[in-house]
Design a protein around this motif. Structure first.
Motif, PDB file in Angstrom:
ATOM      1  N   GLY A 292       0.776  -1.266   0.214  1.00 57.51           N
ATOM      2  CA  GLY A 292       0.215  -0.061  -0.064  1.00 57.51           C
ATOM      3  C   GLY A 292       0.707   1.144  -0.089  1.00 57.51           C
ATOM      4  O   GLY A 292       0.955   2.257  -0.887  1.00 57.51           O
ATOM      5  N   LEU A 293       2.236   1.705   0.787  1.00 55.84           N
ATOM      6  CA  LEU A 293       2.710   2.638   0.728  1.00 55.84           C
ATOM      7  C   LEU A 293       3.295   2.448  -0.704  1.00 55.84           C
ATOM      8  O   LEU A 293       3.546   3.767  -0.709  1.00 55.84           O
ATOM      9  CB  LEU A 293       3.888   2.046   2.139  1.00 55.84           C
ATOM     10  CG  LEU A 293       2.882   2.414   3.064  1.00 55.84           C
ATOM     11  CD1 LEU A 293       3.935   2.200   4.603  1.00 55.84           C
ATOM     12  CD2 LEU A 293       2.909   3.885   3.795  1.00 55.84           C
ATOM     13  N   TRP A 294       3.776   1.449  -1.539  1.00 53.78           N
ATOM     14  CA  TRP A 294       4.892   1.579  -2.443  1.00 53.78           C
ATOM     15  C   TRP A 294       3.305   2.048  -3.681  1.00 53.78           C
ATOM     16  O   TRP A 294       4.418   2.299  -3.791  1.00 53.78           O
ATOM     17  CB  TRP A 294       5.436   0.114  -2.282  1.00 53.78           C
ATOM     18  CG  TRP A 294       5.994   0.016  -3.788  1.00 53.78           C
ATOM     19  CD1 TRP A 294       6.309   0.359  -4.604  1.00 53.78           C
ATOM     20  CD2 TRP A 294       5.831  -1.199  -4.554  1.00 53.78           C
ATOM     21  NE1 TRP A 294       6.624  -0.036  -5.742  1.00 53.78           N
ATOM     22  CE2 TRP A 294       7.078  -1.305  -5.547  1.00 53.78           C
ATOM     23  CE3 TRP A 294       6.317  -2.957  -3.775  1.00 53.78           C
ATOM     24  CZ2 TRP A 294       7.079  -1.988  -6.426  1.00 53.78           C
ATOM     25  CZ3 TRP A 294       6.553  -3.468  -4.486  1.00 53.78           C
ATOM     26  CH2 TRP A 294       7.749  -2.951  -5.709  1.00 53.78           C
ATOM     27  N   GLN A 295       2.479   1.086  -3.471  1.00 54.12           N
ATOM     28  CA  GLN A 295       1.388   2.667  -4.577  1.00 54.12           C
ATOM     29  C   GLN A 295       1.369   3.404  -3.848  1.00 54.12           C
ATOM     30  O   GLN A 295       1.106   4.319  -4.898  1.00 54.12           O
ATOM     31  CB  GLN A 295       0.434   1.522  -4.388  1.00 54.12           C
ATOM     32  CG  GLN A 295      -0.487   1.585  -5.400  1.00 54.12           C
ATOM     33  CD  GLN A 295      -0.176   1.496  -7.050  1.00 54.12           C
ATOM     34  OE1 GLN A 295       0.024   0.452  -7.552  1.00 54.12           O
ATOM     35  NE2 GLN A 295      -0.326   1.964  -7.686  1.00 54.12           N
ATOM     36  N   LEU A 296       1.628   4.408  -3.106  1.00 56.20           N
ATOM     37  CA  LEU A 296       1.161   5.755  -2.616  1.00 56.20           C
ATOM     38  C   LEU A 296       2.287   6.268  -3.508  1.00 56.20           C
ATOM     39  O   LEU A 296       2.397   7.123  -3.372  1.00 56.20           O
ATOM     40  CB  LEU A 296       1.131   5.747  -0.982  1.00 56.20           C
ATOM     41  CG  LEU A 296      -0.939   5.365  -0.642  1.00 56.20           C
ATOM     42  CD1 LEU A 296      -0.762   5.412   1.222  1.00 56.20           C
ATOM     43  CD2 LEU A 296      -1.594   6.134  -1.484  1.00 56.20           C
ATOM     44  N   LEU A 297       3.277   6.145  -2.623  1.00 55.82           N
ATOM     45  CA  LEU A 297       4.477   6.464  -3.270  1.00 55.82           C
ATOM     46  C   LEU A 297       4.175   6.911  -5.103  1.00 55.82           C
ATOM     47  O   LEU A 297       4.529   7.431  -5.411  1.00 55.82           O
ATOM     48  CB  LEU A 297       5.841   5.349  -2.999  1.00 55.82           C
ATOM     49  CG  LEU A 297       6.302   5.772  -1.430  1.00 55.82           C
ATOM     50  CD1 LEU A 297       7.962   5.011  -1.211  1.00 55.82           C
ATOM     51  CD2 LEU A 297       7.002   7.372  -1.247  1.00 55.82           C
TER      52      LEU A 297
ATOM     53  N   SER B 272       2.259   6.123  -6.882  1.00 53.83           N
ATOM     54  CA  SER B 272       1.020   7.314  -6.808  1.00 53.83           C
ATOM     55  C   SER B 272       1.523   8.773  -6.660  1.00 53.83           C
ATOM     56  O   SER B 272       0.392   9.382  -7.583  1.00 53.83           O
ATOM     57  CB  SER B 272      -0.287   6.618  -6.500  1.00 53.83           C
ATOM     58  OG  SER B 272      -0.269   5.685  -6.917  1.00 53.83           O
ATOM     59  N   PHE B 273       1.907   8.770  -5.820  1.00 62.44           N
ATOM     60  CA  PHE B 273       1.739  10.335  -4.797  1.00 62.44           C
ATOM     61  C   PHE B 273       2.998  10.603  -4.867  1.00 62.44           C
ATOM     62  O   PHE B 273       3.261  12.190  -4.584  1.00 62.44           O
ATOM     63  CB  PHE B 273       0.902  10.167  -4.177  1.00 62.44           C
ATOM     64  CG  PHE B 273      -0.751  10.188  -4.026  1.00 62.44           C
ATOM     65  CD1 PHE B 273      -1.427  10.669  -4.096  1.00 62.44           C
ATOM     66  CD2 PHE B 273      -1.156   9.027  -3.796  1.00 62.44           C
ATOM     67  CE1 PHE B 273      -3.012  10.955  -4.821  1.00 62.44           C
ATOM     68  CE2 PHE B 273      -2.259   8.569  -3.853  1.00 62.44           C
ATOM     69  CZ  PHE B 273      -3.176   9.622  -4.971  1.00 62.44           C
ATOM     70  N   GLY B 274       4.089   9.972  -4.852  1.00 58.07           N
ATOM     71  CA  GLY B 274       4.829  10.835  -4.141  1.00 58.07           C
ATOM     72  C   GLY B 274       6.366  10.907  -5.345  1.00 58.07           C
ATOM     73  O   GLY B 274       6.931  11.679  -5.760  1.00 58.07           O
ATOM     74  N   GLY B 275       5.261  11.125  -6.926  1.00 63.72           N
ATOM     75  CA  GLY B 275       5.786  12.210  -8.059  1.00 63.72           C
ATOM     76  C   GLY B 275       7.192  10.976  -8.292  1.00 63.72           C
ATOM     77  O   GLY B 275       8.219  11.495  -8.815  1.00 63.72           O
TER      78      GLY B 275
ATOM     79  N   PRO C 289       3.791  -1.399  -7.663  1.00 60.71           N
ATOM     80  CA  PRO C 289       3.183  -2.864  -7.287  1.00 60.71           C
ATOM     81  C   PRO C 289       2.615  -3.699  -8.755  1.00 60.71           C
ATOM     82  O   PRO C 289       3.065  -5.013  -8.688  1.00 60.71           O
ATOM     83  CB  PRO C 289       2.369  -2.533  -6.545  1.00 60.71           C
ATOM     84  CG  PRO C 289       3.062  -1.519  -5.342  1.00 60.71           C
ATOM     85  CD  PRO C 289       3.034  -0.303  -6.612  1.00 60.71           C
ATOM     86  N   LEU C 290       2.359  -2.997  -8.933  1.00 62.91           N
ATOM     87  CA  LEU C 290       1.218  -3.896 -10.540  1.00 62.91           C
ATOM     88  C   LEU C 290       2.236  -4.836 -10.898  1.00 62.91           C
ATOM     89  O   LEU C 290       1.691  -5.590 -11.560  1.00 62.91           O
ATOM     90  CB  LEU C 290       0.194  -3.251 -11.463  1.00 62.91           C
ATOM     91  CG  LEU C 290      -1.503  -3.950 -10.789  1.00 62.91           C
ATOM     92  CD1 LEU C 290      -1.629  -3.982  -9.250  1.00 62.91           C
ATOM     93  CD2 LEU C 290      -1.842  -2.409 -11.202  1.00 62.91           C
ATOM     94  N   SER C 291       3.015  -3.514 -11.482  1.00 62.10           N
ATOM     95  CA  SER C 291       3.985  -3.986 -13.118  1.00 62.10           C
ATOM     96  C   SER C 291       4.624  -4.759 -12.434  1.00 62.10           C
ATOM     97  O   SER C 291       5.008  -5.563 -13.249  1.00 62.10           O
ATOM     98  CB  SER C 291       3.808  -2.930 -13.181  1.00 62.10           C
ATOM     99  OG  SER C 291       4.577  -1.799 -12.727  1.00 62.10           O
ATOM    100  N   VAL C 292       5.144  -4.890 -10.738  1.00 58.68           N
ATOM    101  CA  VAL C 292       6.128  -5.725 -10.757  1.00 58.68           C
ATOM    102  C   VAL C 292       5.485  -7.383 -10.401  1.00 58.68           C
ATOM    103  O   VAL C 292       5.907  -8.003 -10.938  1.00 58.68           O
ATOM    104  CB  VAL C 292       6.625  -5.208  -9.421  1.00 58.68           C
ATOM    105  CG1 VAL C 292       7.542  -5.831  -8.564  1.00 58.68           C
ATOM    106  CG2 VAL C 292       8.028  -4.023  -9.336  1.00 58.68           C
ATOM    107  N   GLY C 293       3.987  -7.108  -9.915  1.00 60.04           N
ATOM    108  CA  GLY C 293       3.375  -8.182 -10.288  1.00 60.04           C
ATOM    109  C   GLY C 293       3.681  -8.622 -11.059  1.00 60.04           C
ATOM    110  O   GLY C 293       4.209 -10.462 -11.645  1.00 60.04           O
TER     111      GLY C 293
END
Ligand SMILES: Nc1ncnc2c1ncn2[C@@H]1O[C@H](COP(=O)(O)OP(=O)(O)OP(=O)(O)O)[C@@H](O)[C@H]1O
Ligand SMILES: Nc1ncnc2c1ncn2[C@@H]1O[C@H](COP(=O)(O)OP(=O)(O)OP(=O)(O)O)[C@@H](O)[C@H]1O
Ligand SMILES: Cc1ncc(C[n+]2csc(CCO)c2C)c(N)n1
Ligand SMILES: [Mg+2]
Ligand SMILES: [Mg+2]
Lengths: 282, 261, 320, 282, 261
Positions: free
Chosen positions: D43-48, D50-53, D62-66
């Motif tokens: 979740g944190l990773w996805q947040l980073l 999405s919003f971490g620029g 995470p999705l593409s790594v998955g």
């Protein structure tokens, strides 16, 4: 503070030649002992160069490295460029180590103190640690820029694991009796931690810090290797890419002496804070 | 159950087994300790004395039965209780006086500990350790360490003292002196004392009631009330009644020794 | 991504500030930048440049993507890879049209040309990207298929030398500085490079399409200063070396070595397409590079449009 | 083997909300706890992302790594090339770790048991450890070639220090009383070591081995990075230079899971050999 | 000096100071122990009993003076000696029987230890611990651990036994039984026994000679020969002579207690 009364050596059989030699070695004063080791190491090194079938551009001779050390020290003492590079790296190492030791300590506590930490947090850190951390350098640069922030964070990243593992292991060092004693005094978890488990964990923690400080040195250098830019590690890389191996070794030795000095500081701190755990009478 | 203000510990039908080792350490222990009294537990090695004390101290939970202190179930180390363990366990990184002040430091902070230093020094003098304040535990003899542990337990002036062979490593004279001190402290503070001992004279000298225990399984085998006037002096040991009590306790102990032990 | 130099960029009247990410921390390999900086050419052309050095093209592209740099000097193939991954980054100046790789052999080995390499082992610094395509292109031009010679990844610098010394490789694909370094290490090298790899230009400068669109003047100013510096390097290499004194004095310790690198780089700057302005890129060269990248599976999207990867539209201004 | 009778929790004050949460977390079964941490981390990773620029070429989602993980696992399970590369790296790791743990143990003994070791040998190893070890890759390759010998030696080189330091620290763990007991039984130094100091040092040694096994993973990968050639680490490098960050992360994760599995093996060994030191009643 | 075959320990003018702590633990101790005799050291806590035993056991070196065993200077733990310490110290990773067999294992190897298992079991039965062979130390009570430590010391059948408060954690009955066992073993093997104790009856029951010690500085203050016939039974404690000896020892102890302690 602990007294160490003289004790007898176990006797019985006659002392073997090995133990006589080892006794003699043990009684050498430190400078002599170090000198002995250095001379042997240099001798072996020279032998490898002379008979190891490796050219000087792969393994330089002690002599040419010695010349380069003089050169490097000259450049360092006259200040200027190289000193500036070293200073950058020193900052990265120290900041990285301070960060790794404090954060690593806290995570180590979490892992050592709670079931959840042991079962779920520890695997996460193992997974992170088992990854080639240099792969994260670009991410660090992206977030923290080209300056020393990304480098010292990398150094911290590379030296945090030993602190975590050893702190966690140390949390198990207090004996069942001691814990019972504290519980009987209605000590809070915090007090059990701070007044019992923490002091008992110090031998573990200091072992972790010793590994950590040395890892911080190599961490900072590796970050400079990969992240590019400035610093003493970058100087090593430039020398290496020129295949100026004598220079590479000379620069590395300077870094290593720095590492040794920092390691010595940690050892001093250990003597001071874990005085009661110092050498037991053997 | 009605709360009897005169009772400190009220133990009913207590059983404790260590499943892993397959040991029934205590069976059907029932015991009322009036407030302000001194009782002793005496019995063969391994009969469950330390286990009982640990349960009373809230450090171990019983398998079945109830343990109440001042009418409330014991569910953890109660505030009113001070415990001294069979093993002294001093912390090697603290000087003697720092070890003694540890419970104060834990319960009321470092400042309170500093303030309590004179009391700690007085206790050390009482047990014959004045001058050893700044020494470290590994420089103490066995008996000295035990005396330091006694001071550590006394420093908080607990209302209830649980003592597990507190004077085992002391010579007879020091031991008797300590017995009288315990009696004095209990009287002065109205404290309840439960003491495990292997010394029959000590049990008789100290106690209002002696509980003789037997083993396999650990249980209370006999209850002997000691009707001797208080305060007791050492001279009471010359009293024929004292002799009769020691003989009674000794007989009870003999009976408690089963063939296996 | 936000732009690193944005604080000075948009407002009129101030000199725009840009950060460039160089693909090597070697000062000599990027000498033009340091010469321009030391001589104030950037300022004279109306731009302020921060030089940042990272290690390799991937680092350059990542620094740009992260907004830490406004533009940089990646290789062409990595730019194609980035393009495939949705980064709209474009080459705007090809500064090593002559290429930057050399196929070299130990002069003592008796290997005189690429055609002697049948059944031999060729060392490459890395198993990915450019060197592999470079070697394969030369060898296929000699009529060898990839199973008629071996490639061995041996790394750069010391490990490459070790590979020669152990006799594990017979030839090596080197960049300019690698070439100079090995030679400098005392191994006499023979250059086996053929013109079949002329299409393979070396690292140039690339920026996000948005930067090219919004701040062309700054990029032009940078490029003009760069070219002035290059001329200075060509005219008086010894003087040019001075520029590195502050950045990487170590590289200047052996002047012969430093000058030999500058000489090799000078060759790299020599255009292959003679009638085009400096910095020009030809569609067919990019096509060939893309073909290599597809062959090496660095890029998998066959429909990638190479015209997205570069633009020649700043060149008129730059060379005016 | 040790019995752990149920004990009361310290009471007194009402339990705080924090300790209630922590108690609940501690009681989660391991799979659930791990799942919780993984979900939070993802979740944190996805947040980073999405919003971490942060762009996907720096930190993939995470999705593409998955997706890539599925791809990598597919390639692995169908055998062939990637499996071969992984197998090479596994060999390097295991050989390197075995070498590092045995040699590191011996050197740790030397340092922990003798004055000479402590005063003179330890500084030597600190100096060596503080140097950027990758600088020695060319030397290793010159001697041992491009095969797995140079790589597993490098892995050993990179993981030996934690074993040394922790073994040395562990040599101090036996109490003065225990040593006196053994001396009174006229135990030889060897027996004091083998029957007393060694068992007492096990908690330290295992902490060192845990750090060591994870370092061996990164060591093997780093050696492949620098030394070129074959192996899983080389695959990571290839992916990295292709800027296929999702692929890089997927490969790294496979390596990390391998590291975690090896770490788990060491932990199992610890449970078996230091059973008497397992969790004390808190 | 002539070697007297009848003497085991011969200690002359022994002094021991702990410089760091600034303590004179022993001053001018002179002591001859005839072979085959049982002597006891008794004295206030901290008077140097354990220190003296450690020196005799070759585990600590004296500051001045000589310590000879069978005519040879003691320079390390002598082959003939078995020591039992005040703290039992069992190894937690060994079961009870493995702890007991440890000295055999160390002196003669694993095979010898396996062979000696029946002896170890016999000793365990003697001390009332049969059935606890496979338990681990943390599952034992204090007294059980102490008994296991006694077995560990006895397993090698040493010619000289140095015992530091060996039965301090045992109840009186078990203790008396153990005392008789020690007497029996000493007689059977012609062993010399030096025992530190705080129990005056135990000292009198066991010893040929009681050395009373005094503190500040630690020294031998009185030597009391116990002329009671051997083998002694518990019934001897009813003997008036026994009572007289205990009184003498008690008086000696009283005098040894200085004002500070
Ligand atoms: N943690 C434990 N696990 C298993 N068994 C135990 C444990 N603690 C104590 N026991 C067993 O419980 C019984 C009672 O032990 P306890 O320590 O209470 O005896 P005790 O009366 O205090 O004896 P002593 O006088 O020897 O100290 C013994 O048989 C002992 O072996
Ligand atoms: N390692 C040490 N360092 C400093 N002082 C010590 C050390 N060991 C013992 N002492 C001191 O020496 C004196 C004698 O100690 P010892 O242990 O011999 O007494 P003891 O007669 O056995 O007493 P106890 O009956 O209490 O066990 C004490 O004052 C003690 O504090
Ligand atoms: C401007 C410029 N910079 C660097 C190089 C040489 N070089 C340095 S690193 C590297 C590989 C990065 O992908 C290459 C080819 C060049 N030729 N032109
Ligand atoms: Mg007990
Ligand atoms: Mg003693």
């Amino acid at each position: 503070m602990t007294s160490s009364p003289t004790v007898h050596q176990p006797t019985g059989r006659k002392r073997s030649r090995v133990s006589l030699l080892s006794g003699w070695l043990d009684r050498l004063p430190q400078p002599a002992a170090v000198a002995l080791v250095v001379v042997i190491a240099l001798g072996l090194w020279q032998l490898l160069v002379s008979f190891g079938g490796v050219s000087e551009i792969i393994l330089p001779s002690p002599l040419s490295v010695g010349g380069q050390i003089i050169e490097v020290v000259k450049q360092l003492t006259t200040g200027g460029f190289l000193m500036g590079q070293l200073w950058i790296t020193v900052q990265e190492i120290v900041l990285g180590f301070l960060l790794a030791s404090s954060v690593g300590f806290l995570i180590g506590l979490w892992i050592g103190q709670t079931e959840f930490g042991r079962k779920a947090v520890m695997p996460l850190f193992v997974v992170v640690e088992a990854s080639p951390k240099i792969a994260f350098v670009p991410v660090f640069i992206a977030w923290f820029g080209f300056g020393i922030a990304s480098k010292f964070l990398m150094a911290a990243f590379m030296s945090i694991f030993p602190v975590i593992i050893n702190t966690a292991a140390g949390m198990n060092a207090a004996s069942a009796e001691e814990i019972r004693l504290f519980r009987s005094m209605r000590a809070s978890s915090w007090e059990i931690f701070w007044k019992l488990k923490f002091p008992r964990a110090l031998p573990f923690i200091f072992a972790g810090l010793k590994i950590g400080i040395v890892s911080a040195v190599t961490g900072a250098v590796a970050a400079e290797f990969i992240g590019g830019g400035v610093g003493f590690g970058e100087q090593v890389r430039v020398a290496a890419s020129r295949i100026a191996l004598d220079r590479v070794f000379a620069l590395i030795l300077v870094l290593s002496m720095l590492g040794l000095a920092l390691f010595g500081l940690v050892t001093l701190a250990q003597k001071k804070f874990a005085f009661w755990d110092s050498k037991k009478t053997t | 159950m009605d709360v009897d203000v005169k009772t400190s510990y009220r133990i009913a039908d207590l059983t404790k087994s260590f499943d892993r080792a397959g040991v029934v350490a205590l069976q059907d222990v029932t015991l009322d300790v009036p407030q302000g009294s001194i009782i002793s537990l005496i019995g063969p090695s391994g009969c469950g004395k330390s286990t009982l004390l640990s349960i009373m101290g809230g450090l171990l939970s019983q398998s079945t039965g109830t343990v109440e202190l001042f009418g409330a179930d014991v569910e953890g180390p109660p505030r009113e209780v001070g415990i001294m363990f069979q093993k002294g366990t001093l912390l090697p990184w603290r000087s003697v006086i720092e070890n003694i002040l540890l419970p104060i430091e834990i319960q009321s902070g470092k400042k309170a500990a500093r303030t309590a230093r004179p009391q700690a020094e007085a206790l050390l003098t009482m047990v014959g350790l004045s001058g050893s304040e700044e020494r470290f535990p590994d420089e103490l003899s066995g008996g000295m360490a035990q005396r330091a542990a006694i001071c550590r337990m006394l420093i908080t002036e607990p209302q209830v003292l649980l003592l597990d062979e507190p004077f085992g490593a002391l010579d007879e004279l020091t031991r008797e002196k300590m017995d009288l001190e315990i009696q004095r402290i209990a009287a002065a503070q109205g404290a309840t004392v439960i003491v495990v001992t292997h010394s029959i004279p000590e049990a008789v000298l100290l106690s209002d009631t002696v509980y003789a225990m037997a083993t396999h399984p650990g249980r209370i085998s006999e209850v002997i009330d000691i009707d001797l006037p208080r305060p007791r002096e050492l001279s009471i040991m010359e009293d024929p009644a004292f002799g009769r009590y020691t003989t009674r306790v000794r007989r009870a102990l003999d009976r408690g020794h089963d063939t296996a032990a | 991504a936000e732009q690193a130099g944005a604080e000075g960029g948009g407002e009129s009247g101030e000199t725009p500030t840009l950060t460039v990410a160089l693909p090597t921390t070697s000062c000599l390999v990027s000498i033009e930048n340091y010469v321009a900086q030391e001589n104030g050419f950037f300022e004279e052309e109306g731009v302020t440049i921060n030089l940042e050095a990272v290690n390799g093209s991937a680092g350059v592209l990542q620094a740009i993507a992260a907004g830490q740099a406004d533009f940089g000097g990646p290789g062409a193939t990595p730019v194609l890879a980035a393009l495939e991954r949705g980064e709209d980054i474009q080459y705007f100046l090809n500064v090593r049209p002559g290429g930057s790789f050399y196929l070299v052999s130990d002069s003592d080995s008796g290997i005189e040309s690429a055609s002697d390499l049948e059944g031999r082992t060729i060392g490459v610094a890395t198993a990915d990207g450019n060197e592999v395509s470079f070697v394969d292109a030369i060898m296929s031009n000699e009529g060898f298929s990839t199973d008629e010679y071996e490639k061995l990844t041996v790394g750069e610098g010391g490990t490459a030398v070790a590979a020669f010394e152990r006799g594990e490789i017979d030839a090596y694909a080197a960049s300019a500085d690698g070439y100079a370094t090995i030679e400098h290490a005392g191994i006499d090298m023979t250059d086996l490079t053929t013109d079949s790899v002329d299409y393979m230009f070396g690292n140039g400068y690339a920026a996000p399409a948005a930067v090219i669109e919004d701040r062309p003047d700054a990029l032009v100013a940078y490029s003009r200063a760069w070219i002035r510096a290059a001329e200075l390097v060509a005219d008086d290499p010894q003087a040019a070396l001075e520029a590195c004194a502050e950045y990487q004095p170590q590289e200047l310790e052996d002047e012969d070595y430093a000058l030999s690198i500058l000489d090799l780089i000078k060759q790299n700057r020599t255009p292959v397409h003679e009638d085009e302005p400096f910095g020009h890129m030809a569609q067919e060269d990019w096509d060939a590079i893309l073909a290599d990248a597809l062959e090496a599976e660095i890029v998998t999207d066959e429909s990638l449009d190479v015209s997205e990867a570069f633009t020649n539209e700043l060149l008129d201004q730059i060379n005016e």
